[in-house]
Design a protein around this motif. Structure first.
Motif, PDB file in Angstrom:
ATOM      1  N   LEU A 374      11.958   4.179   4.423  1.00 16.16           N
ATOM      2  CA  LEU A 374      10.814   3.531   5.078  1.00 16.16           C
ATOM      3  C   LEU A 374       9.509   4.259   4.747  1.00 16.16           C
ATOM      4  O   LEU A 374       9.502   5.443   4.452  1.00 16.16           O
ATOM      5  N   ARG A 375       8.405   3.535   4.822  1.00 13.51           N
ATOM      6  CA  ARG A 375       7.036   4.058   4.661  1.00 13.51           C
ATOM      7  C   ARG A 375       6.853   4.754   3.305  1.00 13.51           C
ATOM      8  O   ARG A 375       7.053   4.181   2.274  1.00 13.51           O
ATOM      9  N   ARG A 376       6.367   5.984   3.317  1.00 15.22           N
ATOM     10  CA  ARG A 376       6.160   6.798   2.125  1.00 15.22           C
ATOM     11  C   ARG A 376       5.308   6.121   1.034  1.00 15.22           C
ATOM     12  O   ARG A 376       4.143   5.892   1.243  1.00 15.22           O
ATOM     13  N   VAL A 381       0.176   3.746  -1.118  1.00 18.44           N
ATOM     14  CA  VAL A 381      -0.571   2.804  -1.964  1.00 18.44           C
ATOM     15  C   VAL A 381      -1.686   2.141  -1.153  1.00 18.44           C
ATOM     16  O   VAL A 381      -2.838   2.082  -1.594  1.00 18.44           O
ATOM     17  N   TRP A 382      -1.348   1.675   0.053  1.00 17.28           N
ATOM     18  CA  TRP A 382      -2.396   1.091   0.912  1.00 17.28           C
ATOM     19  C   TRP A 382      -3.494   2.107   1.165  1.00 17.28           C
ATOM     20  O   TRP A 382      -4.682   1.818   1.020  1.00 17.28           O
ATOM     21  N   THR A 383      -3.083   3.314   1.565  1.00 18.91           N
ATOM     22  CA  THR A 383      -4.072   4.331   1.925  1.00 18.91           C
ATOM     23  C   THR A 383      -4.980   4.628   0.734  1.00 18.91           C
ATOM     24  O   THR A 383      -6.207   4.687   0.870  1.00 18.91           O
ATOM     25  N   LEU A 445      -9.750  -5.953   2.016  1.00 19.95           N
ATOM     26  CA  LEU A 445      -8.494  -5.205   1.954  1.00 19.95           C
ATOM     27  C   LEU A 445      -7.975  -4.901   3.356  1.00 19.95           C
ATOM     28  O   LEU A 445      -6.774  -4.997   3.622  1.00 19.95           O
ATOM     29  N   TRP A 446      -8.879  -4.580   4.261  1.00 20.62           N
ATOM     30  CA  TRP A 446      -8.495  -4.328   5.654  1.00 20.62           C
ATOM     31  C   TRP A 446      -7.841  -5.581   6.260  1.00 20.62           C
ATOM     32  O   TRP A 446      -6.767  -5.511   6.850  1.00 20.62           O
ATOM     33  N   SER A 447      -8.503  -6.732   6.078  1.00 22.38           N
ATOM     34  CA  SER A 447      -7.980  -7.923   6.750  1.00 22.38           C
ATOM     35  C   SER A 447      -6.687  -8.416   6.094  1.00 22.38           C
ATOM     36  O   SER A 447      -5.783  -8.877   6.770  1.00 22.38           O
ATOM     37  N   ARG A 448      -6.564  -8.274   4.775  1.00 23.04           N
ATOM     38  CA  ARG A 448      -5.309  -8.695   4.129  1.00 23.04           C
ATOM     39  C   ARG A 448      -4.183  -7.739   4.494  1.00 23.04           C
ATOM     40  O   ARG A 448      -3.039  -8.137   4.645  1.00 23.04           O
ATOM     41  N   HIS A 449      -4.495  -6.469   4.620  1.00 20.83           N
ATOM     42  CA  HIS A 449      -3.465  -5.516   5.053  1.00 20.83           C
ATOM     43  C   HIS A 449      -2.976  -5.907   6.454  1.00 20.83           C
ATOM     44  O   HIS A 449      -1.780  -5.867   6.737  1.00 20.83           O
ATOM     45  N   ASN A 450      -3.878  -6.349   7.314  1.00 23.38           N
ATOM     46  CA  ASN A 450      -3.450  -6.807   8.635  1.00 23.38           C
ATOM     47  C   ASN A 450      -2.578  -8.050   8.557  1.00 23.38           C
ATOM     48  O   ASN A 450      -1.662  -8.220   9.350  1.00 23.38           O
ATOM     49  N   PRO A 467       5.402   1.176  14.533  1.00 21.53           N
ATOM     50  CA  PRO A 467       5.411  -0.290  14.572  1.00 21.53           C
ATOM     51  C   PRO A 467       4.174  -0.882  13.896  1.00 21.53           C
ATOM     52  O   PRO A 467       3.096  -0.284  13.929  1.00 21.53           O
ATOM     53  N   LYS A 468       4.370  -2.022  13.267  1.00 23.82           N
ATOM     54  CA  LYS A 468       3.250  -2.714  12.596  1.00 23.82           C
ATOM     55  C   LYS A 468       2.332  -3.290  13.663  1.00 23.82           C
ATOM     56  O   LYS A 468       2.775  -4.037  14.523  1.00 23.82           O
ATOM     57  N   ILE A 469       1.095  -2.939  13.582  1.00 20.42           N
ATOM     58  CA  ILE A 469       0.126  -3.445  14.550  1.00 20.42           C
ATOM     59  C   ILE A 469      -1.050  -4.046  13.793  1.00 20.42           C
ATOM     60  O   ILE A 469      -1.208  -3.822  12.597  1.00 20.42           O
TER      61      ILE A 469
HETATM   62  P1  FAD Z   1       1.386   0.601   6.006  1.00 22.70           P
HETATM   63  O1  FAD Z   1       1.226  -0.853   6.231  1.00 22.70           O
HETATM   64  O2  FAD Z   1       1.910   1.032   4.703  1.00 22.70           O
HETATM   65  O3  FAD Z   1      -0.026   1.278   6.262  1.00 22.70           O
HETATM   66  C1  FAD Z   1      -0.289   2.620   5.928  1.00 22.70           C
HETATM   67  C2  FAD Z   1      -1.326   3.174   6.854  1.00 22.70           C
HETATM   68  O4  FAD Z   1      -2.546   2.472   6.673  1.00 22.70           O
HETATM   69  C3  FAD Z   1      -1.011   2.994   8.331  1.00 22.70           C
HETATM   70  O5  FAD Z   1      -0.226   4.047   8.796  1.00 22.70           O
HETATM   71  C4  FAD Z   1      -2.385   2.979   8.958  1.00 22.70           C
HETATM   72  O6  FAD Z   1      -2.870   4.291   9.133  1.00 22.70           O
HETATM   73  C5  FAD Z   1      -3.235   2.321   7.918  1.00 22.70           C
HETATM   74  N1  FAD Z   1      -3.418   0.885   8.151  1.00 22.70           N
HETATM   75  C6  FAD Z   1      -2.567  -0.006   8.721  1.00 22.70           C
HETATM   76  N2  FAD Z   1      -3.108  -1.231   8.711  1.00 22.70           N
HETATM   77  C7  FAD Z   1      -4.311  -1.118   8.122  1.00 22.70           C
HETATM   78  C8  FAD Z   1      -5.343  -2.043   7.834  1.00 22.70           C
HETATM   79  N3  FAD Z   1      -5.260  -3.334   8.153  1.00 22.70           N
HETATM   80  N4  FAD Z   1      -6.451  -1.575   7.214  1.00 22.70           N
HETATM   81  C9  FAD Z   1      -6.579  -0.278   6.903  1.00 22.70           C
HETATM   82  N5  FAD Z   1      -5.634   0.633   7.159  1.00 22.70           N
HETATM   83  C10 FAD Z   1      -4.514   0.223   7.763  1.00 22.70           C
HETATM   84  N6  FAD Z   1       6.652  -4.803   2.489  1.00 22.70           N
HETATM   85  C11 FAD Z   1       7.471  -5.856   2.689  1.00 22.70           C
HETATM   86  O7  FAD Z   1       8.521  -5.690   3.323  1.00 22.70           O
HETATM   87  N7  FAD Z   1       7.128  -7.113   2.245  1.00 22.70           N
HETATM   88  C12 FAD Z   1       5.977  -7.332   1.554  1.00 22.70           C
HETATM   89  O8  FAD Z   1       5.689  -8.455   1.148  1.00 22.70           O
HETATM   90  C13 FAD Z   1       5.110  -6.227   1.299  1.00 22.70           C
HETATM   91  N8  FAD Z   1       3.975  -6.379   0.567  1.00 22.70           N
HETATM   92  C14 FAD Z   1       3.223  -5.279   0.241  1.00 22.70           C
HETATM   93  C15 FAD Z   1       2.117  -5.406  -0.590  1.00 22.70           C
HETATM   94  C16 FAD Z   1       1.379  -4.302  -0.973  1.00 22.70           C
HETATM   95  C17 FAD Z   1       0.206  -4.460  -1.895  1.00 22.70           C
HETATM   96  C18 FAD Z   1       1.742  -3.012  -0.484  1.00 22.70           C
HETATM   97  C19 FAD Z   1       0.952  -1.787  -0.887  1.00 22.70           C
HETATM   98  C20 FAD Z   1       2.835  -2.867   0.354  1.00 22.70           C
HETATM   99  C21 FAD Z   1       3.590  -3.989   0.711  1.00 22.70           C
HETATM  100  N9  FAD Z   1       4.711  -3.870   1.535  1.00 22.70           N
HETATM  101  C22 FAD Z   1       5.500  -4.956   1.791  1.00 22.70           C
HETATM  102  C23 FAD Z   1       5.002  -2.590   2.205  1.00 22.70           C
HETATM  103  C24 FAD Z   1       4.412  -2.608   3.614  1.00 22.70           C
HETATM  104  O9  FAD Z   1       3.137  -3.245   3.640  1.00 22.70           O
HETATM  105  C25 FAD Z   1       4.197  -1.194   4.159  1.00 22.70           C
HETATM  106  O10 FAD Z   1       3.434  -0.458   3.239  1.00 22.70           O
HETATM  107  C26 FAD Z   1       5.482  -0.448   4.402  1.00 22.70           C
HETATM  108  O11 FAD Z   1       6.342  -1.228   5.219  1.00 22.70           O
HETATM  109  C27 FAD Z   1       5.200   0.898   5.127  1.00 22.70           C
HETATM  110  O12 FAD Z   1       4.544   0.623   6.349  1.00 22.70           O
HETATM  111  P2  FAD Z   1       3.753   1.690   7.166  1.00 22.70           P
HETATM  112  O13 FAD Z   1       4.241   1.669   8.572  1.00 22.70           O
HETATM  113  O14 FAD Z   1       3.802   2.997   6.495  1.00 22.70           O
HETATM  114  O15 FAD Z   1       2.234   1.177   7.189  1.00 22.70           O
END
Ligand code: FAD
Length: 515
Positions: A374-376, A381-383, A445-450, A467-469
């Motif tokens: 999980l995560r890592r 990549v998002w960060t 990028l913020w809103s698509r990440h949400n 948890p995803k929020i």
């Molecule tokens: P992540 O979503 O990875 O977020 C990392 C950190 O960014 C969070 O801990 C928080 O500090 C911060 N953060 C959270 N939300 C936001 C925001 N809106 N704006 C700014 N910062 C924020 N997984 C799948 O199962 N299916 C998919 O289709 C999928 N698509 C993905 C597409 C991309 C481009 C990427 C990079 C990842 C994708 N993933 C997908 C993986 C998933 O989005 C998470 O990265 C993974 O589940 C780890 O989640 P996490 O709890 O570490 O938080």
């Protein structure tokens, strides 16, 4: 596929129906269903589609009680099905009760409003019209009386009972009940303002307001910034013991449990760590790219853009920046294809230049997880890309799309999770053209990440400890959240933007745990 050619894609939280799947999905479903019959050429349908998509995100947590579906009646193969359901105009919305029989035509939404709140309320009204065949996952929605409350704990053992006091015409109580439907150790009930005994007993003066009620009659008022749905739902999901159904409870990391695993690194969850960013670069460049022995064409262009953006905006240590620059100059003078072997020699600095290196291996910090899968890396990549969009803004880049294009192309060509890449590409294709300023790139990028967080809430890939929020939460940034005049949640973008600038700024990145 045919469904993909319509107005919706697999990345929307909508079941895409076709001639073959209509019956299996609608008949005998344990959830009620709302189906949109549309024609992909119809202008009203096109303008309604973003509303329907937002509605699907808004009530994503209600899925097991009521789910959304759509079928494209302009698709030749579907024509007959749409006729059988007696659809004559588009878009038509129909409600199908749980356990619908074959041949059931559903109830049409008459003159439905095109705003999410109106549709959500209509769906609740329809749900409540269910007779005995109530969808099993759907909690009771009717108000609780004082008498029922007094005997509540005799029949139901639950850690928290949330009471939402409200006016008769308010939907907040039922909305929050449905929002919490997938969570355990909590029950939510609405109490009407006319339930005078209870209102007096708890001293309720605001409608709506939310109280936690315990056996023996103890109660406390739930503290929220604004008395509204999203604020209640968020706060209730965070009460002690409240967990998503079917998920193991969050584990408190014990550093002694597994001697082969690295020790847990304590961290501040409202900060960005350079160790996560360097780990991401290591994994991306040394592991992910190594799956491509020869890189050419579109992939080579993607790699060049990625490295060039890193050289410009990655706020790295000088030693790492030197390495990125070395890769960049090598790529610039490369021919039409490069081999990963050559790239790898540069990454490992076989030329032995002092002060040029990318640390080998990963040391996850804010991207640590409770389990290795999980995560890592995806968290990294998002960060990384949030940091890059913010850096591009701070450095007054001349091209607003530069960072997002680099991300889009990197993800498309290399990101190992192919399904993620497909979903990301769908979002990019849909709206990346709207990005025309450096600020809108950060916000996009913020809103698509949400959106991704919304889609993945409760998925197997969600770490129960993280948890995803919808981010940032009201406790991270209270002023980022507000309500519209109708009481629905609204992001205060004027506050979100400075929050992102500060959260991802190079000056707030912590150097802890670097080698
Ligand atoms: P992540 O979503 O990875 O977020 C990392 C950190 O960014 C969070 O801990 C928080 O500090 C911060 N953060 C959270 N939300 C936001 C925001 N809106 N704006 C700014 N910062 C924020 N997984 C799948 O199962 N299916 C998919 O289709 C999928 N698509 C993905 C597409 C991309 C481009 C990427 C990079 C990842 C994708 N993933 C997908 C993986 C998933 O989005 C998470 O990265 C993974 O589940 C780890 O989640 P996490 O709890 O570490 O938080």
């Amino acid at each position: 596929s045919a469904a993909e050619a319509g107005l919706y894609s697999a990345s929307d939280q909508i079941i895409l129906l076709s001639k073959e799947t209509v019956e299996p999905v609608l008949v005998n479903s344990t959830a009620a269903l709302v189906v949109e019959f549309y024609a992909s050429w119809c202008g009203h349908c096109i303008s309604f589609s973003p509303v329907y998509r937002s509605l699907a995100r808004d009530i994503a947590e209600w899925k097991t009680a009521v789910d959304l579906a759509a079928i494209d009646c302009a698709e030749r193969a579907n024509k007959r099905v749409c006729n059988e359901y007696q659809v004559t105009g588009y878009p038509t919305l129909k409600f199908f009760h749980a356990y619908s029989k074959p041949g059931a035509l559903g109830q049409s939404f008459k003159g439905f409003s095109r705003d999410i709140m109106g549709l959500r309320h209509k769906i609740i009204d329809k749900l409540e019209s269910h007779g005995e065949l109530w969808p099993p996952a759907c909690p009771p929605l009717e108000p609780i009386s004082q008498a029922e409350l007094e005997s509540f704990f005799e029949t139901i053992s639950v850690r928290h009972l949330a009471l939402i006091f409200e006016m008769n015409d308010s939907y907040v109580g039922r909305e929050v009940t449905l929002d919490l439907l997938h969570f355990e150790n909590i029950e939510v009930r609405r109490v009407l303002s006319t339930e005078v005994g209870l209102v007096t007993k708890l001293g309720v003066t605001d409608f709506p307001s939310c109280y936690l009620y315990y056996p023996g009659g103890n109660f406390t008022k739930l503290k929220v910034n604004i008395e509204a749905r999203v604020f209640y739902s968020y706060a209730l999901k965070r009460l002690p013991g409240v967990v998503r159904s079917g998920k193991p409870p969050p584990v408190i990391k014990d550093v002694h449990t597994n001697s082969t695993e690295e020790p847990w690194r304590p961290f501040n969850s409202s900060r960005v760590y350079m160790a996560d960013l360097e780990s991401t670069l290591h994994y991306s460049l040394r592991v992910e790219l190594s799956a491509h022995p020869v890189i050419r064409g579109q992939a080579l262009r993607a790699l060049k853009m990625y490295i060039s953006v890193l050289v410009k905006y990655f706020p790295g240590r000088p030693i790492v920046m030197n390495l990125l620059k070395a890769v960049n100059s090598w790529l610039k003078q490369s021919s039409s294809e490069v081999s990963y072997e050559e790239l790898s020699a540069i990454l490992d600095n076989t030329a032995q230049s002092p002060d040029t290196a990318l640390p080998d291996g990963v040391r996850w910090v804010a991207c640590q997880s409770s389990q290795p899968h999980l995560r890592r890396y995806p968290c990294g990549v998002w960060t990384l890309f949030h940091v890059l969009t913010v850096q591009a803004y701070n450095n007054h880049s001349t091209d607003p799309e530069e960072v997002l294009s680099a991300m889009r192309n990197y993800v498309h060509s290399f990101f190992g999770c192919r399904q993620c890449a497909e979903h990301f590409e769908n979002m990019a294709r849909e709206s990346i053209l709207e990005v025309n300023t450096l600020m809108s790139a950060v916000m996009w990028l913020w809103s698509r990440h949400n959106r991704v967080n919304n889609r993945l809430a409760g998925a197997l890939s969600e770490d129960p400890n993280f948890p995803k929020i919808q981010w940032p939460s009201p406790d991270m940034c209270p002023s980022c959240h507000t309500v519209k005049p109708n009481g629905d949640h609204r992001w205060n973008n004027d506050r979100v933007f400075p929050f992102l600038l500060s959260f991802f700024s190079s000056s707030s990145i912590l150097p802890d745990y670097l080698e």
